[in-house]
Design a protein around this motif. Structure first.
Motif, PDB file in Angstrom:
ATOM      1  N   LEU A  80       0.813  -1.279  -0.066  1.00 44.81           N
ATOM      2  CA  LEU A  80       0.085   0.091  -0.025  1.00 44.81           C
ATOM      3  C   LEU A  80       0.889   1.368  -0.016  1.00 44.81           C
ATOM      4  O   LEU A  80       0.625   2.351  -0.644  1.00 44.81           O
ATOM      5  CB  LEU A  80      -0.803   0.064   1.033  1.00 44.81           C
ATOM      6  CG  LEU A  80      -1.942  -1.158   1.452  1.00 44.81           C
ATOM      7  CD1 LEU A  80      -2.646  -0.810   2.633  1.00 44.81           C
ATOM      8  CD2 LEU A  80      -2.799  -1.146   0.132  1.00 44.81           C
ATOM      9  N   HIS A  81       1.989   1.337   0.861  1.00 51.10           N
ATOM     10  CA  HIS A  81       2.866   2.367   0.927  1.00 51.10           C
ATOM     11  C   HIS A  81       4.257   2.092   0.410  1.00 51.10           C
ATOM     12  O   HIS A  81       4.813   1.067   0.810  1.00 51.10           O
ATOM     13  CB  HIS A  81       3.017   2.727   2.225  1.00 51.10           C
ATOM     14  CG  HIS A  81       1.711   3.324   3.008  1.00 51.10           C
ATOM     15  ND1 HIS A  81       0.751   2.524   3.344  1.00 51.10           N
ATOM     16  CD2 HIS A  81       1.148   4.499   3.309  1.00 51.10           C
ATOM     17  CE1 HIS A  81      -0.201   2.969   3.836  1.00 51.10           C
ATOM     18  NE2 HIS A  81       0.002   4.359   3.823  1.00 51.10           N
ATOM     19  N   LEU A  82       4.667   2.953  -0.668  1.00 55.33           N
ATOM     20  CA  LEU A  82       6.081   2.636  -0.965  1.00 55.33           C
ATOM     21  C   LEU A  82       6.803   4.208  -0.925  1.00 55.33           C
ATOM     22  O   LEU A  82       6.317   5.069  -1.420  1.00 55.33           O
ATOM     23  CB  LEU A  82       6.065   2.353  -2.510  1.00 55.33           C
ATOM     24  CG  LEU A  82       7.378   2.169  -3.111  1.00 55.33           C
ATOM     25  CD1 LEU A  82       8.398   1.056  -2.180  1.00 55.33           C
ATOM     26  CD2 LEU A  82       7.448   1.588  -4.591  1.00 55.33           C
ATOM     27  N   ASP A  83       7.792   4.231  -0.365  1.00 54.11           N
ATOM     28  CA  ASP A  83       8.602   5.386  -0.008  1.00 54.11           C
ATOM     29  C   ASP A  83       9.991   5.224  -0.569  1.00 54.11           C
ATOM     30  O   ASP A  83      10.926   4.906  -0.006  1.00 54.11           O
ATOM     31  CB  ASP A  83       8.567   5.800   1.298  1.00 54.11           C
ATOM     32  CG  ASP A  83       8.978   7.281   1.632  1.00 54.11           C
ATOM     33  OD1 ASP A  83       9.621   7.967   0.543  1.00 54.11           O
ATOM     34  OD2 ASP A  83       8.917   7.904   2.776  1.00 54.11           O
ATOM     35  N   LEU A  84      10.371   6.233  -1.505  1.00 53.36           N
ATOM     36  CA  LEU A  84      11.557   6.098  -2.302  1.00 53.36           C
ATOM     37  C   LEU A  84      12.254   7.391  -2.176  1.00 53.36           C
ATOM     38  O   LEU A  84      13.169   7.664  -3.071  1.00 53.36           O
ATOM     39  CB  LEU A  84      11.571   5.502  -3.791  1.00 53.36           C
ATOM     40  CG  LEU A  84      11.380   4.180  -3.645  1.00 53.36           C
ATOM     41  CD1 LEU A  84      10.857   3.797  -5.217  1.00 53.36           C
ATOM     42  CD2 LEU A  84      12.637   3.225  -3.554  1.00 53.36           C
ATOM     43  N   SER A  85      11.735   8.204  -1.091  1.00 48.12           N
ATOM     44  CA  SER A  85      12.582   9.481  -1.144  1.00 48.12           C
ATOM     45  C   SER A  85      13.907   9.710  -0.813  1.00 48.12           C
ATOM     46  O   SER A  85      14.336   8.692  -0.247  1.00 48.12           O
ATOM     47  CB  SER A  85      11.729  10.454   0.074  1.00 48.12           C
ATOM     48  OG  SER A  85      10.477  10.486  -0.662  1.00 48.12           O
TER      49      SER A  85
END
Length: 326
Positions: free
Chosen positions: A97-102
């Motif tokens: 649901l959540h993907l963070d590639l920051s």
């Protein structure tokens, strides 16, 4: 003995240099040079946090061993110096649901980098794109696998335009494009945004050029409610309008005549007048016989009239003729 077996099982399923907490279904791997992908985690893992590791490439199936699907819901990959995302890098995570590639340094993003993420709701790519990665982003976001995406954050990437060609393949509620290099929002983007009214677009901290090109966006911003931070969408150019909110501009500031369109209008007018002239000359040529007769008739009529005037003049000038007339 039971405790020993439990600890052994936990240690066996927990990646080296990581912390695994089964009660919260979380695996955390921080600042470890030993982390490598593909990474094997336990089936019970719902949240995987990889932060501060030197993971330069996310290969295909990086989180799925031998094609085994995981029930992972949240994947945080911030600050890992990720430079390459290969096709189907997140295959085997159908429930993510959540993907963070920051806060990475993405230079290469495969067009199918997000392939298979059909349930992904939130994608964060803040301060993470190199120049080459920014150019490839649009293709990666065109994947129909992102059909469930609701929020997309792309702050701080030096983007000069909205990197989405179609909004109908997403389920977007929010698109965050703050702190980029956007000078104008094109007419096509404005039309698409007007069609998908549920989308909220965040655009503060962009150097907008407040000139004729901004006209469609100006009216969209002024008359709509899709930009929650509209009061902080400011002009950067020209200098006289620097710091002025775009929505506070006057109509005449953006209602400009396109010089090219004006030139085309003059050319078109010249062509029309030339055609009218040609038609007029053709009419004259085709009716030259009738026109000649008409001119002759006018000339004869004028001659007769002049003879009458001449005769009357002679009578008036000769007293003898005048007495005779009396």
């Amino acid at each position: 003995m039971v405790c020993f077996l439990f600890l052994s099982a936990s240690a066996e399923n927990c990646p080296l240099s990581c912390t695994c907490i089964r009660s919260t279904a979380t695996v955390t791997c921080l600042d470890s040079p030993e982390i490598e992908l593909p990474l094997v985690v336990s089936q019970w893992t719902h949240t995987l946090i990889l932060r501060g590791n030197n993971v330069t490439t996310i290969p295909e199936g990086a989180f799925s061993k031998n094609g085994t699907e995981l029930g992972l819901l949240t994947l945080l990959l911030t600050g890992n110096n990720v430079q390459v995302i290969e096709a189907y890098a997140f295959a085997g995570l159908p429930h993510l649901l959540h993907l963070d590639l920051s806060y990475n340094n993405l230079m290469v993003i495969s067009a199918m980098a997000f392939g298979g993420l059909r349930e992904l709701r939130y994608l964060y790519l803040n301060n993470t794109l190199a120049i080459s990665g920014a150019r490839q982003l649009s293709s990666a976001l065109s994947s129909e696998s992102l059909q469930s995406l609701q929020r997309l954050e792309l702050s701080g990437n030096g983007l000069k335009a909205i990197p989405i060609s179609r909004f109908d393949i997403f389920n977007l509620n929010a698109l965050v494009l703050t702190n980029n290099s956007i000078e104008a929002i094109g007419k096509n983007n404005v039309s698409s945004l007007s069609e998908f009214k549920k989308i909220r677009l965040y655009l503060s901290q962009n150097p907008f050029k407040c000139s004729c090109e901004l006209e469609p966006f100006y009216y969209w911003l002024k008359n709509g409610s899709q930009c929650p931070d509209s009061s902080r969408v400011l002009c950067a150019q020209p200098e006289a309008r620097r710091g002025t909110p775009v929505e506070k501009l006057r109509r005449e500031d953006v209602d400009c005549i396109n010089p090219e369109l004006e030139a085309v209008s003059y050319v078109f007018l010249g062509i029309v007048l030339a055609l009218i002239g040609v038609v007029f000359l053709m009419v004259l040529y085709l009716n030259r016989g009738g026109i000649k007769r008409w001119l002759n008739n006018i000339r004869e009529a004028c001659r007769d009239q002049m003879e009458v005037y001449h005769y009357r003049y002679e009578q008036d000038s000769d007293p003898r003729l005048a007495n005779v007339a009396v």
